[in-house]
Every structure is written in C-alpha cells, then in structure tokens.
Design a protein around this motif. Structure first.
Motif, mmCIF file in Angstrom:
data_model
loop_
_atom_site.group_PDB
_atom_site.id
_atom_site.type_symbol
_atom_site.label_atom_id
_atom_site.label_comp_id
_atom_site.label_asym_id
_atom_site.label_seq_id
_atom_site.Cartn_x
_atom_site.Cartn_y
_atom_site.Cartn_z
ATOM 1 N N ASP A 72 0.809 -1.218 0.000
ATOM 2 C CA ASP A 72 0.000 0.000 0.000
ATOM 3 C C ASP A 72 0.839 1.262 0.000
ATOM 4 N N LEU A 123 -5.832 4.039 -4.080
ATOM 5 C CA LEU A 123 -5.512 2.655 -3.744
ATOM 6 C C LEU A 123 -5.136 1.831 -4.980
ATOM 7 N N ARG A 129 -1.436 0.041 -5.638
ATOM 8 C CA ARG A 129 -1.297 -1.418 -5.666
ATOM 9 C C ARG A 129 -0.918 -1.980 -7.024
ATOM 10 N N ARG A 167 -19.807 -0.024 5.140
ATOM 11 C CA ARG A 167 -20.338 -1.042 4.222
ATOM 12 C C ARG A 167 -21.589 -0.510 3.504
ATOM 13 N N ALA A 173 -20.505 1.881 0.919
ATOM 14 C CA ALA A 173 -19.982 1.137 -0.235
ATOM 15 C C ALA A 173 -21.121 0.619 -1.102
ATOM 16 N N ILE A 181 -12.996 -1.707 -5.479
ATOM 17 C CA ILE A 181 -12.299 -1.123 -4.322
ATOM 18 C C ILE A 181 -13.294 -0.749 -3.231
ATOM 19 N N TRP A 234 -16.114 -2.145 -2.570
ATOM 20 C CA TRP A 234 -16.604 -3.361 -1.919
ATOM 21 C C TRP A 234 -15.540 -3.978 -1.016
ATOM 22 N N ARG A 235 -14.305 -4.032 -1.507
ATOM 23 C CA ARG A 235 -13.243 -4.670 -0.727
ATOM 24 C C ARG A 235 -12.666 -3.772 0.358
ATOM 25 N N HIS A 236 -12.691 -2.466 0.122
ATOM 26 C CA HIS A 236 -12.108 -1.504 1.070
ATOM 27 C C HIS A 236 -13.066 -0.336 1.286
ATOM 28 N N GLU A 284 -13.619 1.454 3.713
ATOM 29 C CA GLU A 284 -13.053 2.559 4.504
ATOM 30 C C GLU A 284 -12.434 3.642 3.626
ATOM 31 N N THR A 285 -12.107 3.311 2.370
ATOM 32 C CA THR A 285 -11.515 4.313 1.472
ATOM 33 C C THR A 285 -12.546 5.328 0.978
#
Length: 191
Positions: free
Chosen positions: A7, A21, A25, A106, A109, A173, A175-177, A179-180
């Motif tokens: 990261d 992000l 990556r 969530r 998102a 992104i 869905w997976r993160h 918090e971003t």
C-alpha cells in the motif's frame, strides 16, 4: 534493505494529489493513469496552440486560417471526452455524499456501488451508440479542415470505455475496502 508494503505510495513528481488505492497497488493502473494525464496535457497544449495561431493569423497577419477554429473546437471535444475517464478514476465527478456521515462504511460502499452501476450501464450504452454514430458518419468530413466526422465522434468510444473501466475498478475497491470511501474532511466541511 527495507521493503515497502504493497500500500506504500511510490514517489511521484506530483505531490499535490496522492495516489489512490488502485494506483498504489497496481503499476499497470499507475501507467494507464499516467498515459491519460499525458494525453490530456498534449490535447490542452494543442488547444492552446491552435487558439494562439488563430489570434496571430487573424489580428497580426490579417489573413485568418479558416481551419483553426474548427480544429480547436474538436480538440476541446477530444480533451473533454478523453479526460472523463481520468475524472472517474479519481472519483472527482459530481456526487452527493449527503448520506456518508449517517451510514456505515459497508452501507456507504453499497450506495457507491449502486450509483456506479448506473454509471457503468450508461457509459456502456454510450460506447455502443458512439461507435454506431461515428461509423455512420465515416464518409462525412468537416467543412474547413476536411477531417472525417468519425474521428470527431469516435472519441466517445475510448472516453466512455475508460469511464466504464475506472468505475468498475472503483466499485471493486469500494466493496473490498469501504473505509476508502469515507472523506471525513469533506463531511466535516458539509460537502
């Protein structure tokens, strides 16, 4: 030798906007966004050069080039349609983040992904329609410069394809993160 985590942000010449992000990556994503930025800068430089040439030919030489205004207008169209993908990649398009402060990461998102689904479907339709429209005008040329209208309208295809691609990446992104997605500074300012 100390290794950096996946990261970690690689050094870049533009410190005004940190890498997101996906750029941190994936080197290929960083390369794609760099190409998009270079295309934007080249088109902006072309647009500036054309307008300056038009001013010079009209007011200094007193014999205006008839094609400069037309080509400048089409360069602006290209600039706009080729940079919308870059705007979508950075999530800098117009959004309403009214509910972000009230929802969990969530749920935020899920809301983001739902909005992104509308953008992806709309962009995919515009890719298809843009291709159909550009191919139907392949034999029509612009009056002054003689450029095929397929080149003018065909730019919508890569432009909206980039919007589709970047929006899908942003949805993954989100869905997976989740918090971003929280932009606490913007929420605090009431944006």
């Amino acid at each position: 030798m100390k290794s950096s985590p996946p990261d970690a942000e690689p050094p870049s010449g533009d410190e005004s906007e940190p890498l997101d992000l996906a750029e941190r990556r994936f080197p290929w994503m960083r390369a794609l966004m760099r190409v998009e930025r270079v295309v934007a800068v080249v088109l902006l430089g072309l647009l500036l050069g054309l307008v300056l040439l038009q001013i010079l030919s009209r007011y200094v030489l007193a014999t205006p080039f008839v094609w400069t205004e037309e080509v400048a207008r089409y360069a602006l169209i290209w600039l706009t349609l080729l940079t919308i993908g870059l705007v979508a990649a950075r999530r800098r398009h117009i959004t309403a983040r009214v509910f972000s402060r009230f929802l969990s990461p969530r749920a935020t998102a899920a809301l983001e992904i739902t909005a992104n689904a509308v953008v992806v479907v709309t962009s995919a339709v515009l890719v298809y329609v843009g291709w159909q429209f550009a191919t139907s005008l392949a034999t029509v040329n612009t009056p002054a410069a003689g450029i095929s209208m397929a080149w003018i309208y065909g730019v919508s295809v890569p432009g909206f394809a980039l919007v589709c691609f970047h929006t899908i990446v942003n949805s993954v992104i989100a869905w997976r993160h989740p918090e971003t997605l929280r932009d606490d500074d913007a929420i605090a300012e009431g944006a």
